[in-house]
Design a protein around this motif. Structure first.
Motif, mmCIF file in Angstrom:
data_model
loop_
_atom_site.group_PDB
_atom_site.id
_atom_site.type_symbol
_atom_site.label_atom_id
_atom_site.label_comp_id
_atom_site.label_asym_id
_atom_site.label_seq_id
_atom_site.Cartn_x
_atom_site.Cartn_y
_atom_site.Cartn_z
ATOM 1 N N GLU A 109 -6.053 -0.653 -4.491
ATOM 2 C CA GLU A 109 -5.834 -0.497 -3.052
ATOM 3 C C GLU A 109 -7.052 -0.942 -2.252
ATOM 4 O OE1 GLU A 109 -4.541 3.398 -2.007
ATOM 5 O OE2 GLU A 109 -2.489 3.023 -2.691
ATOM 6 N N TRP A 162 -6.964 -4.666 -1.856
ATOM 7 C CA TRP A 162 -5.899 -5.079 -0.946
ATOM 8 C C TRP A 162 -6.240 -4.731 0.500
ATOM 9 C CZ3 TRP A 162 -2.015 -2.584 -4.817
ATOM 10 C CH2 TRP A 162 -1.889 -3.422 -5.931
ATOM 11 N N LEU A 206 0.811 -1.213 0.000
ATOM 12 C CA LEU A 206 0.000 0.000 0.000
ATOM 13 C C LEU A 206 0.850 1.271 0.000
ATOM 14 C CD1 LEU A 206 -2.717 -1.325 2.414
ATOM 15 C CD2 LEU A 206 -3.154 -0.519 0.086
ATOM 16 N N ARG A 222 -12.073 4.213 -0.817
ATOM 17 C CA ARG A 222 -11.435 4.136 -2.131
ATOM 18 C C ARG A 222 -12.387 3.578 -3.186
ATOM 19 N NH1 ARG A 222 -7.645 4.203 1.591
ATOM 20 N NH2 ARG A 222 -5.473 4.711 1.137
ATOM 21 N N LYS A 263 1.324 3.176 -3.593
ATOM 22 C CA LYS A 263 0.329 4.077 -4.194
ATOM 23 C C LYS A 263 -0.142 3.596 -5.570
ATOM 24 C CE LYS A 263 0.693 6.885 -0.701
ATOM 25 N NZ LYS A 263 -0.373 6.945 0.311
#
Length: 271
Positions: free
Chosen positions: A216, A219, A207, A246, A210
């Motif tokens: 992300e 994950w 993470l 996100r 970026k």
């Protein structure tokens, strides 16, 4: 030094159709009924050469790497570079170059055995090789480790490459292939290959790089699952919340939400 083109017995400017035709002809010669068991290893190398040269991106990378390698380390006619390097077992620089040499000549088992003997992940090859050689060599090692189900080691090497590429681009257009390789390794293999604590560390490291928000989010969801398995419910709740920021439409979160219902978030913070 035999290249993939030498194995297929074609010119370096051969077309895709010529590569396919050459592979079929050479494969016939190496069929077990003709070459016997002795042809199995040659067939493996032939297939590896074909898979590389028949893919446009991989062929471009291979041509770039092999031309550079042959130019720097090819030596004079009659000079055996492999023997020269093998005689220098006490020199880390020579051993790093030998690993690269063996990989480029499809002697993967020999190369990996040497890499592991020198310490594997703890062997700082970047200290002993030019940057571009180290990056190319590291990618090939990661590929071979992945084939042998050594997913954690492959993950660590790929993360190092992504970090270095972000610092100063080298792979450029090929980096998409590198990142795809990393994502597939994570999606299919990594979690089953390591214990939950190690997986959490891997995800936290990942993470930091970026990637796009949707990557992300997935994950972070996986990280939350690992934290739940460790009993770290508060941290997991905070991580899941970050995942949904996100990607509000992130799938496969119903079970996690139920498991974390009523738990306040805290602990590990998402990057």
């Amino acid at each position: 030094m035999n290249s993939h083109y030498d194995l297929l017995q074609i010119r370096q400017d051969a077309s895709t159709q010529e590569i396919k035709r050459a592979f079929r002809e050479r494969a016939k010669q190496l069929h077990p009924d003709i070459a016997g068991e002795d042809g199995a290893e040659q067939m493996r190398k032939l297939l590896a050469a074909y898979e590389t040269l028949s893919d446009k991106n991989r062929r471009f990378e291979y041509d770039k790497v092999y031309r550079r390698f042959a130019g720097k380390y090819g030596g004079k006619p009659g000079f055996n570079y492999r023997i020269y390097l093998r005689e220098r077992q006490d020199e880390p620089e020579s051993q790093a170059k030998l690993i690269f040499f063996e990989l480029l000549h499809l002697e993967e088992e020999t190369a990996l055995a040497l890499w592991e003997k020198r310490g594997g992940l703890n062997f700082p090859m970047e200290k002993y090789m030019d940057r571009e050689d180290w990056m190319d060599c590291t990618f090939i090692i990661a590929e071979e480790l992945n084939k042998r189900n050594k997913y954690y080691e492959a993950f660590i090497l790929l993360v190092k490459l992504v970090k270095e590429e972000r610092r100063l681009p080298y792979f450029k257009h090929f980096m998409e292939d590198v990142e795809t390789f990393l994502k597939e390794l994570i999606r299919l293999h990594l979690r089953k290959a390591v214990d939950p604590e190690t997986y959490v560390e891997c995800m936290e490291t990942l993470l930091e790089l970026k990637f796009p928000a949707k990557d992300e989010a997935r994950w972070l969801r996986s990280l939350a699952e690992a934290l739940i398995s460790l009993g770290e419910m508060s941290s997991a709740a905070g991580i899941l919340r970050e995942a949904l920021k996100r990607d509000p439409k992130l799938p496969n979160t119903v079970r996690l939400r139920k498991a974390l219902q009523g738990v306040s978030s805290g602990g590990i913070s998402a990057p």
